[in-house]
Design a protein around this motif. Structure first.
Motif, short mmCIF file in Angstrom:
data_model
loop_
_atom_site.label_atom_id
_atom_site.label_comp_id
_atom_site.label_asym_id
_atom_site.label_seq_id
_atom_site.Cartn_x
_atom_site.Cartn_y
_atom_site.Cartn_z
N MET A 1 0.84 -1.17 0.00
CA MET A 1 0.00 0.00 0.00
C MET A 1 0.89 1.24 0.00
SD MET A 1 -2.78 1.22 2.89
CE MET A 1 -4.06 0.18 2.27
N LYS A 2 0.57 2.17 -0.85
CA LYS A 2 1.31 3.43 -0.92
C LYS A 2 0.71 4.44 0.06
CE LYS A 2 3.15 2.94 -5.48
NZ LYS A 2 4.02 3.73 -6.30
N LEU A 3 1.49 5.48 0.34
CA LEU A 3 1.05 6.50 1.28
C LEU A 3 -0.29 7.10 0.87
CD1 LEU A 3 1.58 8.24 3.80
CD2 LEU A 3 2.86 9.81 2.32
N SER A 4 -0.47 7.41 -0.40
CA SER A 4 -1.73 8.01 -0.87
C SER A 4 -2.91 7.08 -0.61
CB SER A 4 -1.65 8.35 -2.36
OG SER A 4 -1.42 7.19 -3.13
N GLU A 5 -2.71 5.76 -0.81
CA GLU A 5 -3.77 4.78 -0.56
C GLU A 5 -4.09 4.70 0.93
OE1 GLU A 5 -2.91 1.50 -4.02
OE2 GLU A 5 -1.42 1.71 -2.42
N PHE A 6 -3.06 4.79 1.77
CA PHE A 6 -3.24 4.77 3.22
C PHE A 6 -4.07 5.98 3.67
CE2 PHE A 6 -1.31 5.70 7.52
CZ PHE A 6 -1.91 4.64 8.19
N LYS A 7 -3.72 7.16 3.17
CA LYS A 7 -4.44 8.37 3.54
C LYS A 7 -5.90 8.30 3.09
CE LYS A 7 -1.99 12.15 2.57
NZ LYS A 7 -0.96 13.05 2.02
N GLN A 88 7.01 12.16 -2.20
CA GLN A 88 7.09 10.84 -2.83
C GLN A 88 5.95 9.96 -2.32
OE1 GLN A 88 11.35 9.32 -3.23
NE2 GLN A 88 11.50 10.77 -1.54
N ASP A 89 5.28 9.30 -3.21
CA ASP A 89 4.20 8.39 -2.86
C ASP A 89 4.76 6.98 -2.84
OD1 ASP A 89 1.64 7.57 -2.21
OD2 ASP A 89 0.99 7.45 -4.31
N LEU A 90 5.35 6.62 -1.72
CA LEU A 90 6.09 5.36 -1.60
C LEU A 90 5.27 4.29 -0.89
CD1 LEU A 90 9.45 6.98 -0.47
CD2 LEU A 90 8.89 6.12 -2.76
N GLU A 91 5.73 3.04 -1.03
CA GLU A 91 5.13 1.92 -0.31
C GLU A 91 5.35 2.09 1.19
OE1 GLU A 91 3.36 -0.93 -1.25
OE2 GLU A 91 3.22 0.02 -3.21
N LEU A 92 4.40 1.60 1.97
CA LEU A 92 4.51 1.63 3.42
C LEU A 92 5.02 0.30 3.94
CD1 LEU A 92 1.12 3.26 4.45
CD2 LEU A 92 3.36 4.34 4.41
N GLU A 93 5.82 0.38 4.99
CA GLU A 93 6.25 -0.80 5.72
C GLU A 93 5.95 -0.53 7.19
OE1 GLU A 93 10.06 -3.33 5.20
OE2 GLU A 93 10.55 -1.81 6.70
N VAL A 94 5.37 -1.50 7.86
CA VAL A 94 5.00 -1.35 9.26
C VAL A 94 5.89 -2.25 10.10
CG1 VAL A 94 3.13 -1.57 10.96
CG2 VAL A 94 2.60 -0.90 8.59
N GLU A 95 6.48 -1.68 11.14
CA GLU A 95 7.27 -2.45 12.10
C GLU A 95 6.40 -2.72 13.32
OE1 GLU A 95 10.75 -0.21 13.08
OE2 GLU A 95 11.67 -0.53 11.12
N TYR A 96 6.44 -3.96 13.79
CA TYR A 96 5.64 -4.35 14.95
C TYR A 96 6.42 -5.35 15.78
CZ TYR A 96 1.73 -6.11 17.72
OH TYR A 96 0.90 -6.48 18.75
N GLN A 97 6.45 -5.16 17.08
CA GLN A 97 7.19 -6.05 17.97
C GLN A 97 6.52 -7.41 18.04
OE1 GLN A 97 10.17 -5.41 19.74
NE2 GLN A 97 10.07 -7.62 19.97
N MET A 98 7.23 -8.42 17.61
CA MET A 98 6.75 -9.80 17.70
C MET A 98 7.36 -10.41 18.97
SD MET A 98 4.91 -9.69 15.00
CE MET A 98 4.36 -11.36 14.81
N GLU A 99 7.21 -11.69 19.15
CA GLU A 99 7.70 -12.33 20.37
C GLU A 99 9.20 -12.15 20.56
OE1 GLU A 99 6.50 -16.35 21.12
OE2 GLU A 99 4.50 -15.97 20.31
#
Length: 157
Positions: A1-7, A88-99
């Protein structure tokens, strides 16, 4: 998902929810602790120099169970960090704490819910590594021959 799509997707939700790939949800009291531009300069195994850019944000939660991120607050976070993205309308990456470590995910939007999606690696220069385009399909019965080192008459055992 790109930033524009997220917004755009944020405009279509009342509640900002994030679902993990296993179907569970990030606790509702999560925070976005950082948002930024990630630039990776590297060389692949085919000796090609590459650059990858993406927008990253980190999702985290603590013991403040009453905390809720509104879509207005998320938009404020985006607006505060947009000068880093330089339009820039770039792809999003999400960081999330796993185990055991931080997981890095893509992002999708389905039925009013943001979903973390699995990311995969690949060889960027497969033509230089001798990797076949498709995996060879071999039947085990075809591998068992008299000359096989593991056949009963081979003397290997």
């Amino acid at each position: 998902m790109k930033l524009s799509e997220f917004k755009l997707a944020l405009e279509n939700v009342n509640e900002f929810q994030i679902q993990l790939p296993n179907g569970t949800f990030v606790p509702n009291h999560f925070h976005i602790t950082e948002m930024g531009l990630l630039t990776k300069n590297f060389i692949d195994c085919g000796n090609t120099i590459r650059e990858e850019k993406l927008i990253t944000f980190q999702v985290w939660f603590a013991g403040d169970l009453e905390h809720r991120l509104t879509t207005d607050k998320v938009n404020q976070i985006i607006k505060a960090s947009e000068n880093l993205f330089q339009s820039q309308d770039l792809e999003l990456e999400v960081e999330y704490q796993m185990e055991q470590t931080i997981g890095k995910f893509g992002l999708a939007f389905e039925n009013g819910i943001f979903k973390l999606t699995a990311k995969e690696t690949t060889c960027l220069a497969a033509d230089h590594c001798g990797i076949p385009l498709e995996k060879m399909k071999v039947s085990l019965k075809d591998l068992q021959t008299e000359a096989s080192c593991c056949s009963p008459k081979s003397g290997c055992c």
